[in-house]
Scaffold this motif. Sequence first.
Motif, PDB file in Angstrom:
ATOM      1  N   PHE A 100       1.046  -1.431  -0.260  1.00  0.00           N
ATOM      2  CA  PHE A 100       0.340   0.422  -0.297  1.00  0.00           C
ATOM      3  C   PHE A 100       0.504   1.345   0.115  1.00  0.00           C
ATOM      4  CE2 PHE A 100      -3.080  -3.395   1.705  1.00  0.00           C
ATOM      5  CZ  PHE A 100      -4.428  -3.100   0.637  1.00  0.00           C
ATOM      6  N   GLY A 101       2.335   1.427   0.212  1.00  0.00           N
ATOM      7  CA  GLY A 101       2.657   2.632   0.683  1.00  0.00           C
ATOM      8  C   GLY A 101       3.871   2.388  -0.865  1.00  0.00           C
ATOM      9  N   GLY A 102       3.694   1.646  -1.505  1.00  0.00           N
ATOM     10  CA  GLY A 102       4.007   1.668  -3.456  1.00  0.00           C
ATOM     11  C   GLY A 102       2.954   1.411  -4.125  1.00  0.00           C
ATOM     12  N   ARG A 103       1.311   1.625  -3.390  1.00  0.00           N
ATOM     13  CA  ARG A 103       0.511   2.301  -4.212  1.00  0.00           C
ATOM     14  C   ARG A 103       0.713   3.862  -3.956  1.00  0.00           C
ATOM     15  NH1 ARG A 103      -5.121  -1.104  -4.470  1.00  0.00           N
ATOM     16  NH2 ARG A 103      -6.446  -0.352  -6.117  1.00  0.00           N
ATOM     17  N   TYR A 104       0.304   4.128  -3.060  1.00  0.00           N
ATOM     18  CA  TYR A 104       0.541   5.387  -1.422  1.00  0.00           C
ATOM     19  C   TYR A 104       1.199   6.502  -3.156  1.00  0.00           C
ATOM     20  CZ  TYR A 104       0.360   9.711   0.402  1.00  0.00           C
ATOM     21  OH  TYR A 104       0.618  11.566   1.167  1.00  0.00           O
TER      22      TYR A 104
END
Length: 802
Positions: A100-104
């Motif tokens: 989810f950090g990469g997505r953000y």
Amino acid sequence: MLTTFLASLTSAFDAVDGVTDLPADTGDFSDVTSGDGLGPGINPVLLLLRIPFQLVSQAFFGSYSGRASLSLFGVGGDLAISLRFIPALITLVAVSAAFFGGRYVQRRWGGGRIDAVVVPVVAGFGFALTTVLAALIFAQPLPTLTETFTSTRLHAAGFDAFFGSWFLIAAALCLGRLSALPRPQWWPQVADIPAALRLVAAHALTVTALATLIAAVAMTVQGVRDDTPTAGLMLLLMSPLLLGQLIAHSTGLASLSSSYVSAGMVTSLDSATRETQRANIFDLPWWAWLATLVIGALLLLAASVLWAAGRTRVPNSLVAQISSWLALPLAYLFGGLVAMPLAHAGFSGAMESMGEMGVLRGSVGIAGWTPLLFLLVGAAVELVSRLAGSALVPYVPPRMFSWLRTTGRTPAESTAAATPGPVSGAAGAGATSDAASGNAASDTTAGAEPVAFAPAKQLSPAARKRLRLGLALTGGALLLLIGAIVGINVLSSTMYGPSKQVEQYLTALEDGDAKTASELVDPNVPTKQRALLTNEIAGKAQNRISAHEITKVETEGDTATVLATVTQDGVTTERSFTLQRQGRQAVFFPAWHLTTQDSARLNIVAPGGATTLTVNGVDVDVAGAAEIDDGDATVFSLPALPGDYEVSMPSASKYVEAAPVTARVSADPAQLDSTESQAMIQPSLNSTGEDRIRAMVKEKLDACTKETGPAPDGCPFSVYIYPMETKGTWTIDTYPQIGIVPDSATSWRVSSEFGQGEATFSYTAPDSLWSPGGPTSEQTDFTVSGTVTVDENGELVLSGLE
């Protein structure tokens, strides 16, 4: 560059491990406490501070290990210990945060596909380096406790943790960033793959939650009975740390796989010992495995309905059709492969001293065939979703499967696409047409924008009929499955249970069926010593076992103990039998085998050189079966079924016979060496033999009377006459009373112990200065002694009669 870094990292590992050789009083890592710590030099506060860093390293396949040097009795050695397991909750949190950090990051700052791959690799490298260095820095020191144990440091840093964290974090970051990019045009054709993975994860977590909850309740109830009511609470408290093991073992057992516990030791002396115990759901109480099967079947049906609603349908696409059929089974197969390392927990210890090494290993895990069972579960979900699942979609609220859908189709569209066909009424026709057109429009687009869910529509009579048929078939299949499992379990514990093998064995003993008894319990003796294990001999034994009863059956893993009572000649004895489970028979049922028991034996003492015995009227070749043969006696110890045996020897001569001897082989193991089980064969002369010996003695004496000298050679009588060349005649006045005494099993001593003989020598005396010559005689008493043996033709031979 990477090679240089790895070399530096190796040097760092060696440098840290080298702290082991430092004296304990350096103070660098001693953490000395007063008397209230966990031990000398272990501070509980710092220990709690260090543990999280080690768990993070273990979450990425690191091994918590350390080395130390020992000195016992002046002999030095090196000790290495290692503990490996995966705290999956930490792994899940770290990977999810990376995803989810990469997505953000992708949504906030953007970037192309190359950036979405290269940047996560670099970031993953940094995370891996930080993880390993933190584990090294926060290693737990174990200072010197005595002069025999040097200080050491325990940590989970290593190449396995470095590469594991690099790969998982880089992959999660990369997938997170790629998921935020616009979908390519071909995405709907493979959109079932991520949906299938989400369904597998949800299925596994649901099974684990229910299994953990049921186990906690059962442990609490049992704990109340055993006065340990906190057992269930401890399981719940430990579940976050053991999440990976709970998921793997719960889903594995629910898929009819098995869990195992293995321990073993290997030394450099080429000796190895290893023991493995396995268990599956059918080793649980009946209510536990029945609940597992019922809940598992219901969850399988629920997964099928969700998959029927969430499956992507792209018309006129072969790739989409293949993906639609294979996505779910392959996703379950992938889940099985992930479960294998999650389930594993292992410990190893190695000790090396004076060139010798010993390794102790223990591990817990699930069977290697578990991924194949997961594949079958995935195939079952796929088939049920196509046969019956789509008919249940209209009854499921859209929110229950909205998280799974990838194309934004409505439940009605999924149903219409899955069950094409005419419906009654104009409204129904219009609904079908609208649904079909809407579905076609959705499937022919890229699928990036989902459409709103439509309310469930009323089923047509034909759809209701198909639904009832599908429910009936599903319910029938479920009942058949439960019935089959119950039947298999009942047959496994009765017809194919361990008690059945003991029942067959004891029945064979009762019937004198030595062939069947030997097949069930191998006597583990050479073939020559199995001479009495024939139906012809055992079937004629008297006082065999007359009754038996199975009293108790205990099963622990692959070992079973069966207690039974047996009755022999009115005496009841308790017997214990051990069985091992080895494979399966008739596909479903466990194959139990009786282990080698202490065989009951018939002990026989026969004349030396005996090669044939007569047992229960049957001549038995026992050549080469003797335990002792010293020439005078031959000793046999032959396995036999419980009973009374009549033992003798075939007669080697018409003058000799061996009286039958009866010996009992007891069914009581405590009486295996009893004197009742010994038969001593003593051949003796019959009356014909005794008469023959006396006749032989008389013939010998009569032959001596034909001699003309006063001292005939080889004769028991003589007189002194001068000169000794005087000729005369012998007559026997009284024959001696012969006594016959056994000397050995095949020889006898002959003597005149019951009365001497008298003989007279008559001759003509020559003239002398003192008396005139003429006829005269001399009388003498005599005794006899000699030996009688039996020759190879069975005839008696008299020798040494003097």
